[in-house]
Design an enzyme around this catalytic site. Structure first.
Site, PDB file in Angstrom:
ATOM      1  N   SER A   1     -10.563  -0.164   4.176  1.00 51.06           N
ATOM      2  CA  SER A   1      -9.764  -0.276   5.407  1.00 51.06           C
ATOM      3  C   SER A   1      -9.170   1.073   5.789  1.00 51.06           C
ATOM      4  O   SER A   1      -8.539   1.730   4.963  1.00 51.06           O
ATOM      5  CB  SER A   1      -8.621  -1.271   5.199  1.00 51.06           C
TER       6      SER A   1
ATOM      7  N   GLU B   1      -4.105   3.749   6.333  1.00 50.98           N
ATOM      8  CA  GLU B   1      -4.068   3.375   4.910  1.00 50.98           C
ATOM      9  C   GLU B   1      -4.700   4.505   4.102  1.00 50.98           C
ATOM     10  O   GLU B   1      -4.288   4.795   2.988  1.00 50.98           O
ATOM     11  CB  GLU B   1      -4.828   2.054   4.684  1.00 50.98           C
TER      12      GLU B   1
ATOM     13  N   ARG C   1       0.814  -1.231   0.000  1.00 53.77           N
ATOM     14  CA  ARG C   1       0.000   0.000   0.000  1.00 53.77           C
ATOM     15  C   ARG C   1       0.844   1.278   0.000  1.00 53.77           C
ATOM     16  O   ARG C   1       0.463   2.291   0.608  1.00 53.77           O
ATOM     17  CB  ARG C   1      -0.966   0.037   1.195  1.00 53.77           C
TER      18      ARG C   1
HETATM   19  C1  LIG Z   1     -15.455  -0.450  -0.020  1.00 57.47           C
HETATM   20  C2  LIG Z   1     -13.982  -0.236  -0.298  1.00 57.47           C
HETATM   21  C3  LIG Z   1     -13.162  -1.344  -0.423  1.00 57.47           C
HETATM   22  C4  LIG Z   1     -11.786  -1.161  -0.679  1.00 57.47           C
HETATM   23  N1  LIG Z   1     -10.999  -2.268  -0.798  1.00 57.47           N
HETATM   24  C5  LIG Z   1      -9.680  -2.122  -1.063  1.00 57.47           C
HETATM   25  C6  LIG Z   1      -8.838  -3.267  -1.225  1.00 57.47           C
HETATM   26  O1  LIG Z   1      -9.269  -4.398  -1.167  1.00 57.47           O
HETATM   27  N2  LIG Z   1      -7.524  -3.041  -1.482  1.00 57.47           N
HETATM   28  C7  LIG Z   1      -6.985  -1.782  -1.574  1.00 57.47           C
HETATM   29  O2  LIG Z   1      -5.777  -1.651  -1.820  1.00 57.47           O
HETATM   30  N3  LIG Z   1      -7.768  -0.695  -1.432  1.00 57.47           N
HETATM   31  C8  LIG Z   1      -9.090  -0.823  -1.177  1.00 57.47           C
HETATM   32  N4  LIG Z   1      -9.887   0.290  -1.039  1.00 57.47           N
HETATM   33  C9  LIG Z   1      -9.274   1.633  -1.099  1.00 57.47           C
HETATM   34  C10 LIG Z   1      -9.266   2.274  -2.488  1.00 57.47           C
HETATM   35  O3  LIG Z   1     -10.315   1.806  -3.290  1.00 57.47           O
HETATM   36  C11 LIG Z   1      -7.948   2.064  -3.212  1.00 57.47           C
HETATM   37  O4  LIG Z   1      -6.872   2.580  -2.468  1.00 57.47           O
HETATM   38  C12 LIG Z   1      -7.958   2.728  -4.598  1.00 57.47           C
HETATM   39  O5  LIG Z   1      -6.871   2.296  -5.323  1.00 57.47           O
HETATM   40  C13 LIG Z   1      -7.920   4.243  -4.549  1.00 57.47           C
HETATM   41  O6  LIG Z   1      -8.198   4.734  -5.851  1.00 57.47           O
HETATM   42  P1  LIG Z   1      -8.967   6.122  -6.037  1.00 57.47           P
HETATM   43  O7  LIG Z   1      -9.087   6.413  -7.460  1.00 57.47           O
HETATM   44  O8  LIG Z   1     -10.241   6.093  -5.271  1.00 57.47           O
HETATM   45  O9  LIG Z   1      -7.930   7.086  -5.351  1.00 57.47           O
HETATM   46  P2  LIG Z   1      -8.278   8.434  -4.594  1.00 57.47           P
HETATM   47  O10 LIG Z   1      -8.924   8.085  -3.283  1.00 57.47           O
HETATM   48  O11 LIG Z   1      -8.988   9.366  -5.489  1.00 57.47           O
HETATM   49  O12 LIG Z   1      -6.808   8.963  -4.322  1.00 57.47           O
HETATM   50  C14 LIG Z   1      -5.907   8.246  -3.509  1.00 57.47           C
HETATM   51  C15 LIG Z   1      -4.526   8.926  -3.578  1.00 57.47           C
HETATM   52  O13 LIG Z   1      -4.016   8.806  -4.902  1.00 57.47           O
HETATM   53  C16 LIG Z   1      -3.816  10.098  -5.485  1.00 57.47           C
HETATM   54  N5  LIG Z   1      -4.203   9.989  -6.900  1.00 57.47           N
HETATM   55  C17 LIG Z   1      -5.370   9.530  -7.409  1.00 57.47           C
HETATM   56  N6  LIG Z   1      -5.317   9.514  -8.756  1.00 57.47           N
HETATM   57  C18 LIG Z   1      -4.096   9.985  -9.108  1.00 57.47           C
HETATM   58  C19 LIG Z   1      -3.429  10.210 -10.347  1.00 57.47           C
HETATM   59  N7  LIG Z   1      -4.010   9.945 -11.527  1.00 57.47           N
HETATM   60  N8  LIG Z   1      -2.171  10.713 -10.312  1.00 57.47           N
HETATM   61  C20 LIG Z   1      -1.575  10.985  -9.145  1.00 57.47           C
HETATM   62  N9  LIG Z   1      -2.136  10.791  -7.943  1.00 57.47           N
HETATM   63  C21 LIG Z   1      -3.376  10.285  -7.914  1.00 57.47           C
HETATM   64  C22 LIG Z   1      -4.666  11.053  -4.674  1.00 57.47           C
HETATM   65  O14 LIG Z   1      -4.144  12.367  -4.696  1.00 57.47           O
HETATM   66  C23 LIG Z   1      -4.585  10.423  -3.286  1.00 57.47           C
HETATM   67  O15 LIG Z   1      -3.381  10.755  -2.649  1.00 57.47           O
HETATM   68  C24 LIG Z   1     -11.260   0.138  -0.787  1.00 57.47           C
HETATM   69  C25 LIG Z   1     -12.110   1.258  -0.661  1.00 57.47           C
HETATM   70  C26 LIG Z   1     -13.456   1.079  -0.431  1.00 57.47           C
HETATM   71  C27 LIG Z   1     -14.359   2.272  -0.326  1.00 57.47           C
END
Ligand SMILES: Cc1cc2nc3c(=O)[nH]c(=O)nc-3n(C[C@H](O)[C@H](O)[C@H](O)COP(=O)(O)OP(=O)(O)OC[C@H]3O[C@@H](n4cnc5c(N)ncnc54)[C@H](O)[C@@H]3O)c2cc1C
Length: 288
Positions: free
Chosen positions: A213, A283, A167
């Site tokens: 998480s 996380e 992560r």
């Molecule tokens: C119900 C649920 C279940 C989940 N299960 C998991 C799981 O099993 N495993 C897991 O690892 N995670 C899990 N997550 C967390 C999350 O979905 C992941 O971390 C996901 O990869 C985040 O992607 P996002 O587009 O939502 O990022 P965001 O929340 O939009 O951003 C996260 C970070 O990345 C940066 N960012 C986003 N896009 C870019 C880009 N294009 N360039 C540069 N920086 C960027 C943002 O500035 C921020 O710092 C879960 C979340 C939920 C709500």
């Protein structure tokens, strides 16, 4: 055509619920919604050059926003084109595409790559930034390279040049797109794997507005179990609640505020530290 600041869709006092999957109350000072790469690069460079505090948001499934902070901006990738292109055994995917959408493309084309990750609700860019993973797979498994804007320059960085661990990555800048290795696989096998993952998630994780998480699992432990052993399952602060089903999830049952959610995060952190001497690491990301 030259882009002007006024060309880019802008929403002042945007509601946090439109940007973060935990949908807490409150607003963000200003949000830009670019609709193409040129607009995105323009606004990213504009805010950077002018030392304006901002972050990029993919699907907002890992971000907890505190309420109205003056002069804090967001660039949302929500309205960016969802491009995906196959070239030989490589798939080039726009950052704004969700992992589920990338999986759908692979499913239709009998390609193995995202089936285990398809239940992570984030975008491809966010997943790479944080090295998202589940069910023994992570986004770096099939990653070949990323196209990224760093220090005003667009670069292609190969996976070998990126440091990544559980992560966490050392990436900084704006991920525009990424290239993955895909292999041929029958779509029935793909959907079987994805369905098993969905079923496991339904069995173990709660429904509702959350960020997944909250804490990383410390080596050898499950953060959820540690919080549970502190007797915190079901603990509530107004509309924020530590899930009864999985203690590492906080659910917004309606109108939870940042303060309500943060209260429960701090409580879980403090109680685990007190009982087990373990300093849980977040996380999720908290901004600003
Ligand atoms: C119900 C649920 C279940 C989940 N299960 C998991 C799981 O099993 N495993 C897991 O690892 N995670 C899990 N997550 C967390 C999350 O979905 C992941 O971390 C996901 O990869 C985040 O992607 P996002 O587009 O939502 O990022 P965001 O929340 O939009 O951003 C996260 C970070 O990345 C940066 N960012 C986003 N896009 C870019 C880009 N294009 N360039 C540069 N920086 C960027 C943002 O500035 C921020 O710092 C879960 C979340 C939920 C709500």
């Amino acid at each position: 055509m030259e882009i002007k600041l006024t060309d880019i869709e802008f929403v002042a006092n945007e509601e946090i619920k439109n940007l973060s999957s935990i949908k807490n109350t409150g607003t963000i000072y200003g949000v830009y919604y670019p609709k193409g790469e040129q607009e995105l690069l323009f606004i990213y460079n504009f805010l950077s050059i002018n030392n304006i505090k901002f972050i990029v948001v993919g699907k907002g499934t890992n971000i907890l926003f505190s309420s109205q902070i003056n002069n804090f901006f967001v660039i949302s990738l929500k309205k960016m084109p969802k491009k995906v292109k196959k070239y030989k055994n490589h798939l080039i995917v726009a950052s704004s595409l969700s992992i589920a959408e990338a999986f759908q493309y692979c499913y239709k084309n009998n390609l193995s790559c995202f089936e285990k990750l398809s239940t992570v609700p984030g975008s491809i860019g966010g997943a790479i930034m944080l090295n998202a993973g589940c069910f023994g797979a992570d986004i770096f498994d099939n990653l070949v390279s990323v196209k990224i804007l760093q220090d005003g320059k667009i670069k292609n960085i190969k996976k070998e040049k990126i440091t990544y661990e559980y992560r966490k990555t050392n990436l900084r800048g704006l991920i525009l797109s990424s290239t993955f290795l895909v292999t041929k696989k029958n779509r029935f096998d793909l959907i079987k794997t994805a369905s098993n993952c969905i079923n496991e998630r339904i069995a173990k994780q709660p429904k509702g507005y959350s960020l997944g998480s909250i804490f990383k699992n410390p080596t050898g432990f499950s953060a959820g179990e540690l919080i549970d052993k502190c007797g915190l399952k079901g603990t509530q602060k107004n509309d924020a609640k530590i899930s009864e089903k999985h203690a590492n999830f906080i659910i917004n049952e309606g109108n939870a505020s940042y303060d309500d959610i943060k209260y429960l995060i701090d409580l879980a952190h403090e109680k685990v530290k007190e009982k087990f001497g373990i300093d849980l690491e977040l996380e999720i990301k908290i901004y600003p």
